[in-house]
Design a protein around this motif. Sequence first.
Motif, PDB file in Angstrom:
ATOM      1  N   TYR A 149       0.832  -1.202   0.000  1.00  0.00           N
ATOM      2  CA  TYR A 149       0.000   0.000   0.000  1.00  0.00           C
ATOM      3  C   TYR A 149       0.868   1.254   0.000  1.00  0.00           C
ATOM      4  O   TYR A 149       0.601   2.214  -0.736  1.00  0.00           O
ATOM      5  N   HIS A 150       1.924   1.258   0.811  1.00  0.00           N
ATOM      6  CA  HIS A 150       2.807   2.420   0.894  1.00  0.00           C
ATOM      7  C   HIS A 150       3.510   2.670  -0.442  1.00  0.00           C
ATOM      8  O   HIS A 150       3.605   3.820  -0.894  1.00  0.00           O
ATOM      9  N   LEU A 151       3.993   1.627  -1.081  1.00  0.00           N
ATOM     10  CA  LEU A 151       4.696   1.778  -2.354  1.00  0.00           C
ATOM     11  C   LEU A 151       3.764   2.265  -3.456  1.00  0.00           C
ATOM     12  O   LEU A 151       4.133   3.114  -4.280  1.00  0.00           O
ATOM     13  N   GLU A 152       2.550   1.729  -3.477  1.00  0.00           N
ATOM     14  CA  GLU A 152       1.584   2.167  -4.490  1.00  0.00           C
ATOM     15  C   GLU A 152       1.205   3.626  -4.281  1.00  0.00           C
ATOM     16  O   GLU A 152       1.117   4.410  -5.251  1.00  0.00           O
ATOM     17  N   LYS A 153       0.999   4.019  -3.047  1.00  0.00           N
ATOM     18  CA  LYS A 153       0.656   5.409  -2.745  1.00  0.00           C
ATOM     19  C   LYS A 153       1.801   6.342  -3.139  1.00  0.00           C
ATOM     20  O   LYS A 153       1.577   7.437  -3.670  1.00  0.00           O
ATOM     21  N   MET A 154       3.049   5.914  -2.870  1.00  0.00           N
ATOM     22  CA  MET A 154       4.203   6.734  -3.220  1.00  0.00           C
ATOM     23  C   MET A 154       4.329   6.872  -4.731  1.00  0.00           C
ATOM     24  O   MET A 154       4.647   7.953  -5.242  1.00  0.00           O
ATOM     25  N   ALA A 155       4.078   5.787  -5.480  1.00  0.00           N
ATOM     26  CA  ALA A 155       4.158   5.844  -6.935  1.00  0.00           C
ATOM     27  C   ALA A 155       3.154   6.844  -7.505  1.00  0.00           C
ATOM     28  O   ALA A 155       3.461   7.592  -8.440  1.00  0.00           O
ATOM     29  N   PHE A 156       1.958   6.888  -6.927  1.00  0.00           N
ATOM     30  CA  PHE A 156       0.952   7.828  -7.400  1.00  0.00           C
ATOM     31  C   PHE A 156       1.321   9.266  -7.038  1.00  0.00           C
ATOM     32  O   PHE A 156       1.113  10.187  -7.831  1.00  0.00           O
ATOM     33  N   SER A 157       1.858   9.473  -5.851  1.00  0.00           N
ATOM     34  CA  SER A 157       2.164  10.834  -5.415  1.00  0.00           C
ATOM     35  C   SER A 157       3.377  11.411  -6.145  1.00  0.00           C
ATOM     36  O   SER A 157       3.448  12.612  -6.378  1.00  0.00           O
ATOM     37  N   LYS A 158       4.330  10.579  -6.533  1.00  0.00           N
ATOM     38  CA  LYS A 158       5.528  11.045  -7.223  1.00  0.00           C
ATOM     39  C   LYS A 158       5.294  11.319  -8.703  1.00  0.00           C
ATOM     40  O   LYS A 158       6.050  12.061  -9.330  1.00  0.00           O
ATOM     41  N   SER A 159       4.259  10.723  -9.255  1.00  0.00           N
ATOM     42  CA  SER A 159       4.013  10.868 -10.688  1.00  0.00           C
ATOM     43  C   SER A 159       3.626  12.296 -11.039  1.00  0.00           C
ATOM     44  O   SER A 159       2.815  12.922 -10.349  1.00  0.00           O
ATOM     45  N   GLN A 160       4.241  12.812 -12.125  1.00  0.00           N
ATOM     46  CA  GLN A 160       3.941  14.155 -12.612  1.00  0.00           C
ATOM     47  C   GLN A 160       2.951  14.128 -13.781  1.00  0.00           C
ATOM     48  O   GLN A 160       2.518  15.179 -14.248  1.00  0.00           O
ATOM     49  N   ALA A 161       2.623  12.931 -14.267  1.00  0.00           N
ATOM     50  CA  ALA A 161       1.749  12.786 -15.429  1.00  0.00           C
ATOM     51  C   ALA A 161       0.288  12.937 -15.021  1.00  0.00           C
ATOM     52  O   ALA A 161      -0.098  12.678 -13.873  1.00  0.00           O
ATOM     53  N   ALA A 162      -0.523  13.354 -15.997  1.00  0.00           N
ATOM     54  CA  ALA A 162      -1.954  13.493 -15.726  1.00  0.00           C
ATOM     55  C   ALA A 162      -2.578  12.129 -15.465  1.00  0.00           C
ATOM     56  O   ALA A 162      -3.463  11.985 -14.624  1.00  0.00           O
ATOM     57  N   LYS A 163      -2.085  11.117 -16.212  1.00  0.00           N
ATOM     58  CA  LYS A 163      -2.574   9.747 -16.022  1.00  0.00           C
ATOM     59  C   LYS A 163      -1.563   8.997 -15.168  1.00  0.00           C
ATOM     60  O   LYS A 163      -0.438   8.762 -15.579  1.00  0.00           O
ATOM     61  N   LYS A 164      -1.940   8.620 -13.970  1.00  0.00           N
ATOM     62  CA  LYS A 164      -1.028   7.999 -13.027  1.00  0.00           C
ATOM     63  C   LYS A 164      -0.608   6.608 -13.516  1.00  0.00           C
ATOM     64  O   LYS A 164      -1.393   5.889 -14.145  1.00  0.00           O
ATOM     65  N   PRO A 165       0.633   6.207 -13.234  1.00  0.00           N
ATOM     66  CA  PRO A 165       1.101   4.899 -13.697  1.00  0.00           C
ATOM     67  C   PRO A 165       0.400   3.750 -12.990  1.00  0.00           C
ATOM     68  O   PRO A 165       0.043   3.847 -11.806  1.00  0.00           O
ATOM     69  N   ASN A 166       0.213   2.687 -13.726  1.00  0.00           N
ATOM     70  CA  ASN A 166      -0.364   1.475 -13.159  1.00  0.00           C
ATOM     71  C   ASN A 166       0.719   0.774 -12.327  1.00  0.00           C
ATOM     72  O   ASN A 166       1.834   0.582 -12.800  1.00  0.00           O
ATOM     73  N   PHE A 167       0.399   0.402 -11.106  1.00  0.00           N
ATOM     74  CA  PHE A 167       1.385  -0.185 -10.200  1.00  0.00           C
ATOM     75  C   PHE A 167       0.929  -1.581  -9.787  1.00  0.00           C
ATOM     76  O   PHE A 167      -0.192  -1.766  -9.302  1.00  0.00           O
ATOM     77  N   LYS A 168       1.830  -2.582  -9.988  1.00  0.00           N
ATOM     78  CA  LYS A 168       1.477  -3.965  -9.659  1.00  0.00           C
ATOM     79  C   LYS A 168       2.674  -4.705  -9.064  1.00  0.00           C
ATOM     80  O   LYS A 168       3.822  -4.419  -9.386  1.00  0.00           O
ATOM     81  N   PHE A 169       2.349  -5.678  -8.229  1.00  0.00           N
ATOM     82  CA  PHE A 169       3.325  -6.623  -7.712  1.00  0.00           C
ATOM     83  C   PHE A 169       3.102  -7.963  -8.386  1.00  0.00           C
ATOM     84  O   PHE A 169       1.961  -8.380  -8.633  1.00  0.00           O
ATOM     85  N   SER A 170       4.198  -8.653  -8.702  1.00  0.00           N
ATOM     86  CA  SER A 170       4.110 -10.002  -9.242  1.00  0.00           C
ATOM     87  C   SER A 170       4.868 -10.928  -8.316  1.00  0.00           C
ATOM     88  O   SER A 170       6.077 -10.779  -8.119  1.00  0.00           O
ATOM     89  N   MET A 171       4.170 -11.912  -7.734  1.00  0.00           N
ATOM     90  CA  MET A 171       4.778 -12.834  -6.787  1.00  0.00           C
ATOM     91  C   MET A 171       4.614 -14.267  -7.279  1.00  0.00           C
ATOM     92  O   MET A 171       3.614 -14.621  -7.893  1.00  0.00           O
ATOM     93  N   SER A 172       5.619 -15.076  -7.005  1.00  0.00           N
ATOM     94  CA  SER A 172       5.602 -16.476  -7.422  1.00  0.00           C
ATOM     95  C   SER A 172       5.850 -17.378  -6.222  1.00  0.00           C
ATOM     96  O   SER A 172       6.420 -16.957  -5.200  1.00  0.00           O
ATOM     97  N   GLN A 173       5.434 -18.620  -6.366  1.00  0.00           N
ATOM     98  CA  GLN A 173       5.613 -19.577  -5.287  1.00  0.00           C
ATOM     99  C   GLN A 173       7.074 -19.996  -5.139  1.00  0.00           C
ATOM    100  O   GLN A 173       7.536 -20.297  -4.046  1.00  0.00           O
TER     101      GLN A 173
END
Length: 364
Positions: A149-173
């Motif tokens: 949650y913290h990383l996603e919130k930071m990615a949105f707040s740091k973005s200067q673009a009008a359209k915020k970047p899509n942020f995802k985690f990819s985890m494997s077993q």
Amino acid sequence: MSTIIGIRDAGPTGAVASAIAAADMNGGIYSPAKEKAAARGVYTGRSQLVRRLRSLVCAAKLKLVVCVVIFSVVVLVTSSRLSSVMGWVPPHPNPNTSSRGGGYTVLMNTWKRSSALKQSIGHYASCGGVEAIHVVWTDSEPPSESMKYHLEKMAFSKSQAAKKPNFKFSMSQDDDLNNRFKPIQDLRSDAIFSVDDDVKVPCSTLDFAFTVWQSAPNTMIGFVPRMHWLDKEKSGVEKYTYGGWWSVWWMGTYSLLLPKAAFFHRNYLNLYTNNMPSSIRDYVTRERNCEDIAMSLLVANATGAPPIWVKGKTYEIGSSGMSSMKRHSKRRNKCLNDFISLFGRMPLVSTNVKAVDTRLEWFW
């Protein structure tokens, strides 16, 4: 009565008088020829020196003008032929426009470096060309919900673009380095910028590299060049040596780029996972190394062309990672030769071409 009119000779004056006086003092004889020469300043040392200095100054000015004209012509001709020298035509598109989506996806590989991960996400989120940030979590323990949650919130707040970047985690077993090149669903861009979590590339440099990739989208474009050379051949078996940065610097050539900071097309994620020989992926899983060399071989095998190295500064956060470990060079040599054997051929192509943003170069 006659009148006699007397005419007074005014006598020589100025330079002529000086010449006569000098002739009289030296016991010489005055003559009209000497008088004319004195009038021209032949016997005046100061006038002769001034005249000589003036001629030298005029000649120097003329040479300076000629040099400036020649330099200007050379600069114009060199500028017009830049594309032919570089081997590719540098376009000037807006980094926010491309065939699929507006920019590129940052594919970030991380492993137990939460501090570096936070810094990198904050940095790349601020770059205008970034459409999405996809974090490949290779740690066996998943990240906490609060961290995501913290990383996603930071990615949105740091973005200067009008359209915020899509942020995802990819985890494997499983803890497998091959996971960093798994296909990604719902991508909005064709361009993938593969980067380690401890590597930062300035946004302006990154956008320039993206324009280079747009001119050659099937090629790998990046900042970390490496090279290979034929070491020996015995009994028909060729043995190659893997060269690091200092080999590239010394030889001036390279043949592969490491995807710790490189652009490539999203299709190579599918090719790596589903089309590359499984023996190579098994090798990466077993040795826990050299997935970056495997990707470079894959792209070279698909294109039959060399990669393109982009000149630009990169910054590492914290330690230098695996490359600082002992026996690293020997392990890389072994990986390269084993992969070539599994591929059945040597696909790497050497080159000395380097893409340079001439707006940042005052002389080239």
